[in-house]
Design an enzyme around this catalytic site. Structure first.
Site, PDB file in Angstrom:
ATOM      1  CB  CYS A   2      -0.877   0.017   1.250  1.00 48.92           C
ATOM      2  SG  CYS A   2      -1.884  -1.462   1.431  1.00 48.92           S
ATOM      3  NE  ARG A  27       4.254   2.063  -1.098  1.00 49.91           N
ATOM      4  CZ  ARG A  27       5.280   1.841  -0.244  1.00 49.91           C
ATOM      5  NH1 ARG A  27       6.472   2.273  -0.556  1.00 49.91           N
ATOM      6  NH2 ARG A  27       5.098   1.215   0.893  1.00 49.91           N
ATOM      7  CD1 TRP A  74      -0.189  -6.108  -1.760  1.00 48.93           C
ATOM      8  CD2 TRP A  74      -0.122  -5.413  -3.862  1.00 48.93           C
ATOM      9  NE1 TRP A  74       0.343  -7.118  -2.512  1.00 48.93           N
ATOM     10  CE2 TRP A  74       0.407  -6.726  -3.808  1.00 48.93           C
ATOM     11  CE3 TRP A  74      -0.176  -4.781  -5.104  1.00 48.93           C
ATOM     12  CZ2 TRP A  74       0.880  -7.408  -4.924  1.00 48.93           C
ATOM     13  CZ3 TRP A  74       0.275  -5.463  -6.219  1.00 48.93           C
ATOM     14  CH2 TRP A  74       0.782  -6.748  -6.127  1.00 48.93           C
ATOM     15  CG  ASN A  98       2.015  -0.105   3.775  1.00 49.20           C
ATOM     16  OD1 ASN A  98       1.553  -1.169   3.376  1.00 49.20           O
ATOM     17  ND2 ASN A  98       3.292   0.224   3.627  1.00 49.20           N
ATOM     18  N   GLY A  99       0.440  -2.140   5.928  1.00 50.40           N
ATOM     19  CA  GLY A  99       0.967  -3.171   6.821  1.00 50.40           C
ATOM     20  C   GLY A  99      -0.096  -4.227   7.100  1.00 50.40           C
ATOM     21  CD  GLU A 482      16.291 -16.958 -11.054  1.00 52.48           C
ATOM     22  OE1 GLU A 482      15.789 -17.698 -11.927  1.00 52.48           O
ATOM     23  OE2 GLU A 482      16.044 -15.737 -10.961  1.00 52.48           O
ATOM     24  CE  LYS A 486      16.644 -12.794 -12.704  1.00 51.58           C
ATOM     25  NZ  LYS A 486      15.899 -13.963 -12.824  1.00 51.58           N
ATOM     26  CD  GLU A 489      16.074 -12.398 -16.858  1.00 48.72           C
ATOM     27  OE1 GLU A 489      15.075 -12.172 -17.545  1.00 48.72           O
ATOM     28  OE2 GLU A 489      16.008 -12.886 -15.721  1.00 48.72           O
ATOM     29  CG  HIS A 505      27.944 -37.180 -17.311  1.00 48.93           C
ATOM     30  ND1 HIS A 505      28.131 -38.513 -17.515  1.00 48.93           N
ATOM     31  CD2 HIS A 505      27.912 -37.023 -15.960  1.00 48.93           C
ATOM     32  CE1 HIS A 505      28.182 -39.157 -16.368  1.00 48.93           C
ATOM     33  NE2 HIS A 505      28.045 -38.262 -15.397  1.00 48.93           N
ATOM     34  CE  LYS A 604       8.348  -8.531 -13.728  1.00 50.79           C
ATOM     35  NZ  LYS A 604       9.562  -9.187 -13.180  1.00 50.79           N
TER      36      LYS A 604
HETATM   37  C1  AGP Z   1      12.854 -14.066 -15.113  1.00 55.88           C
HETATM   38  O1  AGP Z   1      13.761 -13.072 -14.670  1.00 55.88           O
HETATM   39  C2  AGP Z   1      12.084 -13.616 -16.359  1.00 55.88           C
HETATM   40  N1  AGP Z   1      11.502 -12.361 -16.156  1.00 55.88           N
HETATM   41  C3  AGP Z   1      11.132 -14.699 -16.851  1.00 55.88           C
HETATM   42  O2  AGP Z   1      11.839 -15.917 -16.970  1.00 55.88           O
HETATM   43  C4  AGP Z   1       9.896 -14.952 -15.950  1.00 55.88           C
HETATM   44  O3  AGP Z   1      10.282 -15.586 -14.759  1.00 55.88           O
HETATM   45  C5  AGP Z   1       8.934 -15.868 -16.713  1.00 55.88           C
HETATM   46  O4  AGP Z   1       8.522 -15.184 -17.881  1.00 55.88           O
HETATM   47  C6  AGP Z   1       7.695 -16.251 -15.877  1.00 55.88           C
HETATM   48  O5  AGP Z   1       6.972 -15.107 -15.541  1.00 55.88           O
HETATM   49  P1  AGP Z   1       5.801 -15.246 -14.420  1.00 55.88           P
HETATM   50  O6  AGP Z   1       6.473 -15.609 -13.155  1.00 55.88           O
HETATM   51  O7  AGP Z   1       5.161 -13.905 -14.383  1.00 55.88           O
HETATM   52  O8  AGP Z   1       4.869 -16.325 -14.879  1.00 55.88           O
END
Ligand code: AGP
Length: 609
Positions: A2, A27, A74, A98-99, A482, A486, A489, A505, A604
């Site tokens: 919030c 936020r 939120w 908020n909280g 992961e 990071k 990408e 392998h 995103k």
């Molecule tokens: C991860 O940094 C990317 N932004 C991407 O792999 C993301 O995790 C993937 O598109 C899944 O998105 P979601 O969690 O909104 O489903």
């Protein structure tokens, strides 16, 4: 998460409040509202949805008003609705919060027994009735607020306005941010600086258990016993663009630093530590956890798929429940074999990823119970599953997922504890110990973030390399994936995550002096195997960047670079180990000049196949 805004002064209070709330939109919210004094009475305007919906119900002729408060909500307790939107009113008082108030149900019952009626499902409404119950007994508004805080358990940042005391705003915080903007014959209070930065750069940062009295003459800050505190007025030098990022250079860096708060917010209200239990709301689970399930199928994409891979370890080790993990885009076309006793769990930050949504529809078409772990309230996936467990990471603006990932792991841990206790696989004592470790996590993340400069230095040594290999074993193998994701990408460097046991392998053919190898090592049962991998890499001229546990005395002598993470229960180590990898990717990408928040070719939320 919030957003709060308060103003007292001579400007048009409605426009100051709306403009401030707009600066807090990052936020995340699903409803909004303002309250302001007009002709001696308080007007309250609230609406579901975005600020534009609120603006459509505001007076076209701005009222002459000395003070007002505003809020973007939120949803945590109570769905997004006009009734649940803030500000909330009781008697002559209005308030924004908020909280999360953890003991709101018991407080609400006491207040209802006193004859008070509630109009919302929120924990926040309890606060203003609590304050009013003290205010009505006489004494100052400040005293009433102080006494109410003594009864409240949980986190709060609140701002209160009274019809009877129209020349003051009262603000108090514990566990949630509040900052005061000091103007000339006007004062501001908000969850974050951007809300009033266009009006003043003079700020006072309120600390926990401090209460602020704002009037057009100035600001007084007291402790909760009423003693006046001397507070420094600081000058903010940010430009407005930086202000949106809370002073950080990029949303990605800001969101990495928000992880302690995001994990606190995801845990809050969901654990009974003494009982070693996790408490889920009715909408957060489906079926009888004690006996309905023999297997969970976890699906997701990208980072969320990595979370699912960690989830396998958590559910199998903590809850004794067999888990299968699948990439959502594979699951949806595999005609998956699902049977009685299966539960399909979809993990998605946005709740809009097309492949994950399709996977959940596939599960439902086979009459299999579905649960989702999402970060956006009301998102498609959250609406199409039988139950949804929300992470409370707040909006994640940067394309690269960081706080969403660590709050997904937090959510999976909570669910594993919940299942383990219900299935009789986790004792009360073990549950209590695990919850205690979970509660320690945010502070341990802060410890890692305090050494951010060390990661920046490591990044400067390696930002020109073209290929990286990330190695992990066991529960850290998904973290290797992961960390590699990071890096690739946001820096466009080729990086691969691999289970370290796979080196012979194939991947070992890649090793030479041009291949930095990131090694994730816990002092666990496969530690010696990991040391052997390190020796194999070094024997071929490879470079070792090691991320190890504090107290590891072997790796420092072998690694070219080493970074230590604090000790924690091994099932929680993925959350800690991820933090330095996020920072490494950030600083390598930043040093290379990439568009850190909006990397090329990426969105995103991938709402199409
Ligand atoms: C991860 O940094 C990317 N932004 C991407 O792999 C993301 O995790 C993937 O598109 C899944 O998105 P979601 O969690 O909104 O489903």
């Amino acid at each position: 998460m919030c957003g709060i805004m308060g103003y007292i002064g001579q400007r048009n209070v409605v426009s100051v409040l709306v403009e401030g709330l707009r600066r807090l939109e990052y936020r995340g919210y699903d409803s909004a509202g303002i309250a302001y004094l007009s002709k001696g009475e308080i007007e309250v305007k609230r609406s579901v949805g975005k600020l534009s919906s609120l603006e459509s119900i505001l007076p076209t002729i701005p009222p002459v008003s000395p003070a007002g408060i505003g809020h973007t909500r939120w949803a945590t307790h109570g769905k997004p609705s006009e009734e649940n939107a803030h500000p909330h009113r009781a008697g002559s008082l209005v308030m924004v919060h908020n909280g999360i108030i953890e003991n709101y149900l018991s407080l609400k019952k006491t207040l209802q027994d006193e004859g008070r009626e509630f109009t919302s499902d929120t924990d926040s409404e309890v606060i203003i009735h609590l304050i009013d119950s003290f205010y009505q007994k006489g004494g100052s508004l400040e005293k009433a607020v102080q006494r109410a805080t003594e009864k409240m358990h949980g986190s709060y940042a609140i701002c209160v306005l009274s019809e009877k005391d129209p020349n003051r705003l009262i603000a108090v915080r514990s566990g949630c941010p509040l900052v005061i903007g000091v103007g000339k014959d006007e004062q501001f209070v908000a969850s974050d600086i951007p809300a009033f930065l266009s009006h003043t750069r003079q700020v006072i940062f309120l600390e926990d258990n401090e209460i602020a009295l704002l009037s057009s003459e100035g600001v007084e800050v007291h402790d909760l016993k009423g003693a006046r505190l001397a507070k420094e007025v600081q000058q903010i030098s940010w430009d407005p663009v930086m202000a949106e990022k809370g002073g950080y250079r990029h949303f990605l860096q800001k969101e990495i630093h928000e992880q302690p708060r995001a994990i606190v917010d995801t845990i809050r209200g969901r654990v009974a530590q003494e009982a070693g239990n996790v408490i889920l709301g009715a909408s957060e689970w489906v079926g009888d956890p004690a006996k309905d399930y023999k297997r969970a199928v976890l699906v997701g994409c990208g980072t969320s798929w990595h979370a699912a891979l960690v989830g396998k370890f958590l559910f199998e080790q903590i809850a004794g429940l067999s888990v299968e993990v699948d990439i959502a885009s594979e699951f949806r076309y595999r005609d998956p074999l699902l049977s009685e006793g299966d539960l399909v769990i979809g993990i998605s930050q946005s709740g809009e990823t097309a492949d994950t949504l399709a996977a959940m529809r596939e599960a439902r078409s086979k009459k299999t119970p579905t649960l989702s772990i999402c970060n956006v309230v009301g998102s498609s996936i959250s609406r199409e599953t039988d139950a949804v467990f929300y992470t409370h990471a707040g909006p994640e603006i940067s394309v690269a997922s960081t706080k969403a990932f660590t709050t997904q792991l937090t959510a999976l841990t909570l669910l594993a504890i919940f299942l383990g206790r219900k299935r009789g696989r986790l004792s009360k004592k073990a549950g209590e110990a695990l919850i205690h470790q979970l509660i320690l996590l945010p502070n341990k993340i802060e410890e890692i973030l305090a050494h951010e400069k060390r990661i920046k230095t490591i990044a400067k040594h390696f930002f020109r390399y073209r290929d990286f290999l990330y190695l992990g074993r066991g529960i850290l193998y998904p973290v290797a994936l992961e960390g590699a994701l990071k890096l690739k990408e946001i820096s466009y460097i080729h990086a691969e995550g691999y289970p370290a046991g796979e080196m012979k392998h194939g991947p070992i053919a890649l090793i030479d002096e041009n291949m930095p190898v990131v090694v994730l090592a816990l002092k666990d049962k496969v530690y010696e195997k990991m040391i052997s991998n390190v020796m194999e890499v070094k024997a071929r001229g490879g470079i070792i960047i090691a991320f190890a546990e504090e107290g590891d005395n072997d790796l420092p002598g072998l690694a070219d670079e080493i970074f230590f993470i604090p000790k924690i229960a091994s099932v929680l180590s993925p959350i800690l180990m991820t933090i330095p990898l996020q920072l490494l990717a950030y600083y390598i990408a930043f040093t290379r000049g990439s568009d850190v928040d909006q990397p090329r070719n990426l969105a995103k939320s991938v709402t199409v196949e």
